[in-house]
Write an enzyme that holds these catalytic residues in place. Structure first.
Site, PDB file in Angstrom:
ATOM      1  N   ASP A  40      -6.555  -0.927  -2.400  1.00 40.08           N
ATOM      2  CA  ASP A  40      -8.018  -1.314  -3.059  1.00 40.08           C
ATOM      3  C   ASP A  40      -8.160  -1.967  -3.886  1.00 40.08           C
ATOM      4  O   ASP A  40      -9.363  -3.009  -3.594  1.00 40.08           O
ATOM      5  CB  ASP A  40      -8.457   0.382  -3.288  1.00 40.08           C
ATOM      6  CG  ASP A  40      -8.537   1.635  -2.009  1.00 40.08           C
ATOM      7  OD1 ASP A  40      -8.259   0.949  -0.425  1.00 40.08           O
ATOM      8  OD2 ASP A  40      -8.939   2.517  -2.368  1.00 40.08           O
ATOM      9  N   ASP A  56      -6.795  -3.666   6.747  1.00 40.73           N
ATOM     10  CA  ASP A  56      -6.920  -4.908   5.783  1.00 40.73           C
ATOM     11  C   ASP A  56      -6.909  -6.385   6.931  1.00 40.73           C
ATOM     12  O   ASP A  56      -6.826  -7.762   7.247  1.00 40.73           O
ATOM     13  CB  ASP A  56      -4.964  -5.180   5.587  1.00 40.73           C
ATOM     14  CG  ASP A  56      -4.174  -4.999   6.959  1.00 40.73           C
ATOM     15  OD1 ASP A  56      -5.042  -4.607   8.057  1.00 40.73           O
ATOM     16  OD2 ASP A  56      -2.816  -4.995   6.931  1.00 40.73           O
ATOM     17  N   ASN A  95       0.863  -1.066  -0.492  1.00 44.78           N
ATOM     18  CA  ASN A  95       0.314  -0.024   0.017  1.00 44.78           C
ATOM     19  C   ASN A  95       1.105   1.707  -0.128  1.00 44.78           C
ATOM     20  O   ASN A  95       1.257   1.853   0.091  1.00 44.78           O
ATOM     21  CB  ASN A  95      -0.882   0.302   1.456  1.00 44.78           C
ATOM     22  CG  ASN A  95      -2.094   0.965   1.327  1.00 44.78           C
ATOM     23  OD1 ASN A  95      -2.323   0.488  -0.337  1.00 44.78           O
ATOM     24  ND2 ASN A  95      -2.488   1.567   2.121  1.00 44.78           N
ATOM     25  N   HIS A 138      -2.947   4.185  -3.071  1.00 41.44           N
ATOM     26  CA  HIS A 138      -4.133   3.319  -2.000  1.00 41.44           C
ATOM     27  C   HIS A 138      -5.157   2.898  -2.812  1.00 41.44           C
ATOM     28  O   HIS A 138      -5.340   1.961  -2.783  1.00 41.44           O
ATOM     29  CB  HIS A 138      -4.499   4.463  -1.293  1.00 41.44           C
ATOM     30  CG  HIS A 138      -3.929   5.304  -0.501  1.00 41.44           C
ATOM     31  ND1 HIS A 138      -3.637   4.228   0.792  1.00 41.44           N
ATOM     32  CD2 HIS A 138      -3.710   6.592   0.427  1.00 41.44           C
ATOM     33  CE1 HIS A 138      -2.657   5.213   1.833  1.00 41.44           C
ATOM     34  NE2 HIS A 138      -3.186   5.778   1.358  1.00 41.44           N
TER      35      HIS A 138
END
Length: 641
Positions: A511, A537, A502, A507
């Protein structure tokens, strides 16, 4: 002449230098007392019925007490410390009578104040296994400690251990933040853009309730300018009647009882007009867990609230008008029949013996019977025995003179439709001679409500059920395990390596990766299992009908293998693992949804500590009363080891 007892100071651990370096970096030594530790020592003192309970940190020349119950001093010398001996203990150092133990018989803390005769200490380890101190219980008289209480003391130590590990992780995070300062500035710039330009009201609110920063949409909702709002508190613009509920939820956030909350309430606009909003609030804490400020998101739902109010008013007005007309036209059946036959509502008049005296034409549509043929017939014969049984308590109440509303009725003649019925007593002088029934079809309204509820229960990113859906289903599963002996297992999963992906790729990539993880979990698990995303997560699997630890192990291995396969990203491959904590619940175990989720969470952290990309079972210490439960507990303990 009294015999002279010797005592022995504990030797230094092999990793002493590394251990001291970590201990001093965690900002625990010589700090104020904290409720998160004091709560544990209070529970230890109460559970074990001991006068002294401590969270002890072993420094170079002293042991210092981060939390203490029943002891006035905040530290003692290390060379007389019992906890220094516990540094070398694998799980629990238990001394049932210090005067029978040559290590402690002559110890000044035994021969003098506080006159220690019993000691039980559990080592507190870092994520790398370094022992920093102990959670210990002390008594002034000899005693034994049952296996169950030993296990409970170890569980409480795991709670303290988890807090220390979290602070260790926070320290590592601070170091990473220092190295990533430029990336942080970019992230803040992106946040500012999102904060200012999204079509929902947003605000940062300090702990007293004052607006620190607001976006243009919130100004539009409230009618105040940004300069005006930052001089005000949310309490000032909240409708007075809605404020207590809001403040209660804020208090629960600050106390740690919840992480977020959602509430429908009213603001008072600058022009004095009320505006309905759906408010979602999260509490932001610093790296030490101390509250910083609130982040609030507001949706203007005034139009929806007005629609709901209009519908409610319409139903009440309809009921009122029908009742008025029914009362006025009782003497004229022909006129009454004409009016009621043209209303989309089931209308009937029932006497005190529960026989029909009047029905409109809607009864033919719903039940396939001519209204005139129903007169003199029992209600039971028309609506069926099962529906009649559910309605009977309401019939009794209306015949006692109470106006009653009965929600969610399904008549056997129309199984696909849902009705809302109002029962209104018919007075004859001072007695109730019967009642009027008005049933309105609310099928479409219920469908919209269920659709809205389903949307609230789903995680927007992955499409999986969210924390709210898990809480509901987990509570039902716990009830079924307790009342109907239906077992289940809970798998708490935290992705290993996700943060680095990440941070490295952004991001959006993170995602997309979470959506792939969700898809793999759905494909790996059974059709009837519930896979949820809690936050970040973290994922949870609720598997009903699982009654053995070996079955849980196979499921956990399948999950680890599925997540361990490379993930295809636009920028290449990503490699993840997952740490899985497993908690099982079956008949004979008395627990709660919150407790079993916490057990699985702790087991997950144990899996991480043991090397990551694996699984661990939560401890099982229920009182077994049957051979089946004894076998169940034995299998769980065997799988853990």
């Amino acid at each position: 002449m009294q015999p002279v007892h010797e005592w022995h100071a504990a030797p230094l651990p092999a990793d002493e230098a590394k251990r001291l370096q970590l201990l001093r970096s965690l900002d625990l030594l010589d700090t104020a007392q904290e409720e998160v530790f004091d709560r544990v020592t209070r529970v230890v003192a109460e559970l074990l019925q001991v006068p002294i309970a401590l969270v002890s940190l072993v420094d170079e020349h002293r042991q210092w007490f981060k939390s203490r119950i029943g002891l006035d001093v905040c530290e003692t010398a290390r060379d007389v410390s019992f906890c220094a001996h516990a540094l070398h203990s694998g799980r629990l150092l238990l001394v049932e009578d210090t005067r029978d133990d040559p290590r402690f018989a002559g110890n000044p803390l035994v021969t003098g104040a506080p006159h220690i005769r019993f000691y039980a200490g559990v080592p507190l380890r870092s994520s790398d296994g370094l022992v920093l101190g102990t959670l210990c219980a002390i008594d002034t008289k000899p005693r034994t400690l049952s296996a169950s209480l030993q296990a409970s003391l170890c569980d409480l130590a795991a709670t303290v251990e988890r807090e220390i590990v979290q602070r260790e992780a926070a320290r590592e995070t601070r170091e990473l933040q220092e190295a990533d300062r430029r990336k942080l500035r970019l992230s803040e710039s992106r946040f500012h853009t999102i904060f200012q330009r999204t079509p929902t009201g947003k605000a940062i609110v300090d702990l007293s309730g004052r607006f620190v920063e607001v976006n243009p949409k919130l100004c539009e909702i409230t009618g105040y300018s940004a300069d005006e709002l930052v001089t005000m508190t949310f309490q000032q613009i909240t409708e007075e009647a809605d404020l207590p509920a809001d403040l209660q939820l804020v208090s629960e956030l600050l106390d740690g009882a919840r992480k977020t909350y959602t509430l429908e309430k009213r603001y008072r606009r600058r022009d004095g007009e009320p505006v309905w909003i759906e408010l979602s609030v999260a509490l932001i804490r610093d790296e030490r867990g101390l509250p910083l400020h609130f982040v609030s998101v507001m949706h203007d739902i005034t139009s929806r609230k007005h629609s709901e109010e209009m519908l409610r008013d319409y139903r009440q007005e309809l009921e009122r008008r029908v009742l008025e007309r029914t009362c006025e036209l009782t003497s004229s059946r022909t006129t009454l029949q004409t009016i009621t036959d043209n209303l989309p509502v089931l209308i009937a008049h029932v006497d005190a013996d529960l026989r029909y005296r009047f029905n409109n034409q809607m009864y033919r549509e719903v039940f396939g019977v001519e209204p005139a043929a129903l007169r003199g017939k029992y209600v039971l014969d028309t609506i069926g025995a099962a529906t009649f049984e559910r309605c009977l308590p309401y019939f009794r109440r209306v015949l006692a003179g109470e106006r009653v509303t009965h929600e969610d009725i399904v008549y056997e003649g129309a199984p696909g439709r849902i009705w809302n019925a109002t029962y209104i007593p018919e007075y004859r002088r001072d007695d109730v001679g019967g009642f009027y029934i008005m049933s309105q079809d609310i099928t479409e309204t219920k469908r919209r409500e269920n659709q809205m509820r389903s949307e609230v229960m789903l995680d927007a990113l992955t499409g999986l059920p969210n924390r709210r859906a898990l809480a509901e289903q987990l509570a039902l599963s716990v009830d079924a395990a307790r009342d109907e002996d239906v077992p289940f297992a809970l798998f708490f999963m935290d992705l290993d390596g996700f943060k680095s992906v990440n941070d490295q790729h952004g991001h959006d990539t993170g995602d997309a990766l979470l959506r792939q993880v969700a898809a793999r979990l759905k494909k790996t698990t059974r059709a009837g299992d519930l896979v949820c995303r809690l936050a970040g997560d973290e994922f949870v699997l609720l598997a009903r009908g699982i009654a053995s630890a070996s079955a849980c192990s196979r499921i956990a291995q399948d999950i680890c293998r599925a997540i361990g396969r490379p993930f295809e990203l636009g920028c290449g491959e990503a490699h993840l693992g997952t740490s899985v904590g497993i908690a099982m619940c079956a008949g004979g175990f008395d627990t709660s949804a919150e407790a079993i989720l916490a057990d699985a969470d702790r087991a997950m952290y144990e899996a991480k500590r043991k090397g990551r990309n694996g699984f661990r079972f939560a401890p099982v210490f229920a009182e077994a009363t049957t051979p089946a439960i004894d076998d169940y507990r034995h299998e769980i303990l065997t799988m853990r080891n």
